[in-house]
Design a protein around this motif. Sequence first.
Motif, short mmCIF file in Angstrom:
data_model
loop_
_atom_site.label_atom_id
_atom_site.label_comp_id
_atom_site.label_asym_id
_atom_site.label_seq_id
_atom_site.Cartn_x
_atom_site.Cartn_y
_atom_site.Cartn_z
N VAL A 126 0.83 -1.20 0.00
CA VAL A 126 0.00 0.00 0.00
C VAL A 126 0.87 1.26 0.00
O VAL A 126 0.60 2.23 -0.73
N VAL A 127 1.93 1.24 0.81
CA VAL A 127 2.83 2.39 0.85
C VAL A 127 3.50 2.61 -0.50
O VAL A 127 3.61 3.74 -1.00
N LEU A 128 3.95 1.52 -1.12
CA LEU A 128 4.58 1.63 -2.44
C LEU A 128 3.60 2.15 -3.48
O LEU A 128 3.95 2.99 -4.32
N LEU A 129 2.36 1.68 -3.42
CA LEU A 129 1.33 2.16 -4.35
C LEU A 129 1.07 3.64 -4.16
O LEU A 129 0.93 4.41 -5.12
N TYR A 130 1.01 4.08 -2.88
CA TYR A 130 0.77 5.50 -2.59
C TYR A 130 1.92 6.37 -3.10
O TYR A 130 1.70 7.41 -3.72
N LEU A 131 3.16 5.94 -2.85
CA LEU A 131 4.31 6.71 -3.31
C LEU A 131 4.37 6.78 -4.83
O LEU A 131 4.76 7.80 -5.41
N THR A 132 3.97 5.69 -5.49
CA THR A 132 3.92 5.71 -6.96
C THR A 132 2.89 6.71 -7.46
O THR A 132 3.13 7.46 -8.42
N TYR A 133 1.73 6.73 -6.79
CA TYR A 133 0.69 7.70 -7.15
C TYR A 133 1.20 9.13 -6.97
O TYR A 133 1.01 9.99 -7.84
N VAL A 134 1.85 9.40 -5.84
CA VAL A 134 2.38 10.74 -5.58
C VAL A 134 3.42 11.12 -6.63
O VAL A 134 3.46 12.26 -7.10
#
Length: 448
Positions: free
Chosen positions: A34-42
Amino acid sequence: MAAMISTAQAGSLGDAAVAAFDRKRRLAFTVPAVVLLYLTYVFFAFDIPGIVANARTDNAAILLSDFWSHKTHVTRDNRTGNVTVAIEGENKGTYPPGRLPDWVGMQDGVTRIDLGEGYEVVYEGEGARFIVPGYGVIRVEPEGRGIRLELPEGEVPSWINASSARVTATTPQGRFSMTRNRTETFRYEPGWELFFFTLDSPFSGRSVSELATLAVSGERIDPARPNIAYMLSEFWTNKMWRHGDVAWALFETVLMAFLGTTGAALVALPLAFLAASNFTPARIVRFALRRVFDFVRGVDGLIWTIILSRAFGPGPLTGSLAILMTDTGSFGKLFSEALENIDRKQVEGVQSTGASPIQQARFGVMPQIVPVLLSQVLYFLESNTRSATVIGAIVGGGIGLLLTQAIITQKDWEEVSYYIILIVLMVMVMDSLSGWLRGLLIGRTGRT
């Protein structure tokens, strides 16, 4: 039978442990995903690659250097030929003809500017020469309605920005710029020049030892007052740094926070009794007051600042009212919750003596909630000192106004750093003061 039950229980406990282990394992894999997905989105939503591509590190370096240094302008009016030397290009920092810095020389209509490390700018005739070690001599002259640039090499290097109307060369030792009407050279030097005395002061240019001697035992420069008083007056009325105005602006900022915070506490305290369920049985009254608290604290202080400035005009009082509006809602909620959590036995003990409702509140309720109330008020006072800086920038009061003006001019960034340092010191002082007051009033040792 007992052995069978124990075995069953053991099996049940084993299954629960396995299930708990599986949940932890899934969670250990899920959270990083989830953290990796969020950072990718950012990364893509905020266009990080575009920001990096458009970043101007040279401008950032110039800005940072401006925070701790000053620049001296050597300006020639190409229409009249007059040359002036001024710190930050201000009239208040203009050198008189007989007191030019030693790196500026004027003789026979030629001005030589030594930027150090072999860099030199020469104003001669209608043009100028910029001598750059390791590169050669750059010649710039007016030509018709434009500017003609001569380089020792054919291609224009990245540190020179040239057009038909302007030529600018930026080097580690200084910057040179020429247009049809003006030729300027900027020399950067460390320190906040003229911070204590301006050039027209009788104390300007003196060493620390000379100033100390004058302050203690030197002959009076002004027979009407001691030299130390004269020095303090010259420092306080410094026309470039305006120390007196800055001190008054800091006082306005603290006053804005103090009036807004204490006013909100005085307004919210009686309303909190009406919003507390153990003091006001009428549900409709409690509901209405709590919605009012939600509304006034739900609107940000900056929004209240804009609304009130339209109603009352700019000024520190408007900023105080904006803080009062926002904090009234916050204090109303916090105070009413503190009232609902009091110990009723103390109130009943005071009531058994035949005390009136006001006396019950005074001797049974207030001693319980005063420590909480004071702690909250002092914390908000500390926080509002920071908020008053931003609010002052909008309503035209306090240190926030001076900071905004210095930023808008895009000229004297050392003044910006001066104001920022003062704001940080002000917040630190207010933090220490509020901690000490909490310890003094509530009966605990204050923070340091």
